[in-house]
Scaffold this motif. Structure first.
Motif, PDB file in Angstrom:
ATOM      1  N   PRO A   1      24.526  12.776  72.306  1.00 32.68           N
ATOM      2  CA  PRO A   1      24.189  13.417  71.020  1.00 32.68           C
ATOM      3  C   PRO A   1      25.393  13.418  70.081  1.00 32.68           C
ATOM      4  O   PRO A   1      26.534  13.498  70.539  1.00 32.68           O
ATOM      5  CB  PRO A   1      23.821  14.846  71.425  1.00 32.68           C
ATOM      6  CG  PRO A   1      23.860  14.918  72.898  1.00 32.68           C
ATOM      7  CD  PRO A   1      24.469  13.670  73.440  1.00 32.68           C
ATOM      8  N   THR A   2      25.120  13.366  68.783  1.00 35.19           N
ATOM      9  CA  THR A   2      26.168  13.292  67.770  1.00 35.19           C
ATOM     10  C   THR A   2      27.168  14.440  67.891  1.00 35.19           C
ATOM     11  O   THR A   2      28.375  14.240  67.793  1.00 35.19           O
ATOM     12  CB  THR A   2      25.540  13.335  66.357  1.00 35.19           C
ATOM     13  OG1 THR A   2      24.451  12.435  66.359  1.00 35.19           O
ATOM     14  CG2 THR A   2      26.540  12.951  65.301  1.00 35.19           C
ATOM     15  N   GLN A   3      26.637  15.613  68.159  1.00 34.26           N
ATOM     16  CA  GLN A   3      27.498  16.798  68.272  1.00 34.26           C
ATOM     17  C   GLN A   3      28.520  16.624  69.401  1.00 34.26           C
ATOM     18  O   GLN A   3      29.695  16.927  69.237  1.00 34.26           O
ATOM     19  CB  GLN A   3      26.613  18.005  68.557  1.00 34.26           C
ATOM     20  CG  GLN A   3      27.191  19.299  68.020  1.00 34.26           C
ATOM     21  CD  GLN A   3      26.374  20.493  68.482  1.00 34.26           C
ATOM     22  OE1 GLN A   3      25.226  20.343  68.959  1.00 34.26           O
ATOM     23  NE2 GLN A   3      26.941  21.684  68.353  1.00 34.26           N
ATOM     24  N   LEU A   4      28.040  16.088  70.513  1.00 30.79           N
ATOM     25  CA  LEU A   4      28.909  15.854  71.668  1.00 30.79           C
ATOM     26  C   LEU A   4      29.933  14.761  71.343  1.00 30.79           C
ATOM     27  O   LEU A   4      31.119  14.879  71.677  1.00 30.79           O
ATOM     28  CB  LEU A   4      28.058  15.451  72.884  1.00 30.79           C
ATOM     29  CG  LEU A   4      28.778  15.481  74.241  1.00 30.79           C
ATOM     30  CD1 LEU A   4      29.098  16.910  74.642  1.00 30.79           C
ATOM     31  CD2 LEU A   4      27.923  14.829  75.323  1.00 30.79           C
TER      32      LEU A   4
ATOM     33  N   ASN B   1      31.226  14.100  68.530  1.00 31.38           N
ATOM     34  CA  ASN B   1      32.293  14.691  67.711  1.00 31.38           C
ATOM     35  C   ASN B   1      33.294  15.447  68.574  1.00 31.38           C
ATOM     36  O   ASN B   1      34.501  15.355  68.355  1.00 31.38           O
ATOM     37  CB  ASN B   1      31.686  15.635  66.663  1.00 31.38           C
ATOM     38  CG  ASN B   1      30.931  14.853  65.596  1.00 31.38           C
ATOM     39  OD1 ASN B   1      31.227  13.672  65.363  1.00 31.38           O
ATOM     40  ND2 ASN B   1      29.944  15.487  64.975  1.00 31.38           N
ATOM     41  N   ARG B   2      32.785  16.149  69.560  1.00 31.54           N
ATOM     42  CA  ARG B   2      33.683  16.922  70.435  1.00 31.54           C
ATOM     43  C   ARG B   2      34.538  15.995  71.301  1.00 31.54           C
ATOM     44  O   ARG B   2      35.703  16.277  71.569  1.00 31.54           O
ATOM     45  CB  ARG B   2      32.880  17.894  71.310  1.00 31.54           C
ATOM     46  CG  ARG B   2      32.381  19.105  70.523  1.00 31.54           C
ATOM     47  CD  ARG B   2      31.357  19.895  71.302  1.00 31.54           C
ATOM     48  NE  ARG B   2      31.886  20.363  72.579  1.00 31.54           N
ATOM     49  CZ  ARG B   2      31.129  20.564  73.654  1.00 31.54           C
ATOM     50  NH1 ARG B   2      29.829  20.322  73.623  1.00 31.54           N
ATOM     51  NH2 ARG B   2      31.681  21.005  74.773  1.00 31.54           N
TER      52      ARG B   2
END
Ligand SMILES: [Zn+2]
Length: 238
Positions: A207-210, A212-213
């Motif tokens: 996922p995009t959020q992951l 980024n992290r």
């Protein structure tokens, strides 16, 4: 943290190369054994042809002796024929001589068959000899090549292991412990780089959020699917 993550990724790369080199080193003796086995098979085919040749030559010699012996008997009986007194004795003796002549002709036929087989075996022997000599020459060269390769791989392995030991210095023990634990569970691959927004180990999309992290690289992020540690690599460095 970023440096630590980069460092365990480097360790992973070293471990990958150690594993590949170790695999090759383990394979080389098997390759040498295969070569020796093939050579042995070729040798035993040649031995088998030679064994058949000897056996047939022995049979031929024994049949030839039989012809000689029977010819001598015929000569003896022909002399005796001149001395017989009665017709009955004469016809018995004649019958015996005919039997002996027939016997010789049968044996000579057998000898001819054997000679044909021997001719075929001689061709086979030439062929098998050629195959064996070639295989022997090639296997000697190939074995030397493999021995040399094994020596080279051994040196490389020592270098890689030393490089790994050096890289381990100064790394946090807990991170190394998780590296080892994940590696054991995942065929020795604990750290993977993100590739095309997917985990480089199980290829599951992230996922995009992951993503980024992971890109921040300020803490250990593992793949939810396979549990491997995910590293962000600049595509140019991959
Ligand atoms: Zn994964």
């Amino acid at each position: 943290m970023k440096e630590t993550l980069q460092a365990i990724y480097q360790i992973q790369k070293l471990d990958d190369r150690i594993r590949d080199n170790q695999g090759r080193l383990d394979q080389i003796p098997k390759d040498i054994a295969d070569i020796q086995e093939r050579l042995k098979e070729s040798r035993s085919r040649l031995d088998e042809v030679n064994r058949q040749q000897e056996e047939l030559a022995r049979q031929k010699k024994s049949l030839e002796q039989e012809v000689e012996q029977t010819s001598a008997n015929i000569k003896k009986h022909q002399t005796q024929l001149l001395a017989v007194k009665t017709n009955k004795e004469y016809s018995t003796m004649l019958h015996e001589i005919e039997g002996e002549k027939k016997n010789i002709s049968d044996i000579e036929e057998q000898i001819l068959t054997i000679m044909e087989s021997l001719e075929k075996l001689a061709l086979q022997e030439t062929e098998e000899n050629k195959v064996f000599t070639e295989a022997e020459g090639q296997s000697r060269g190939k074995q030397q090549e493999l021995d040399k390769e094994a020596a080279g791989v051994s040196v490389k392995l020592d270098e890689l292991k030393k490089a790994k030991q050096d890289s381990l210095k100064g790394l946090p023990k807990d991170i190394l412990a998780s590296y080892d634990k994940i590696g054991k569970a995942r065929n020795g691959i604990a750290v993977v780089a993100v590739k095309s927004n997917a985990c480089g180990g199980c290829f599951g999309n992230l996922p995009t959020q992951l993503l980024n992290r992971i890109r921040d690289m300020d803490k250990i992020i593992t793949c939810e699917n396979c549990g491997r540690i995910l590293i962000w690599q600049d595509p140019k460095q991959q």
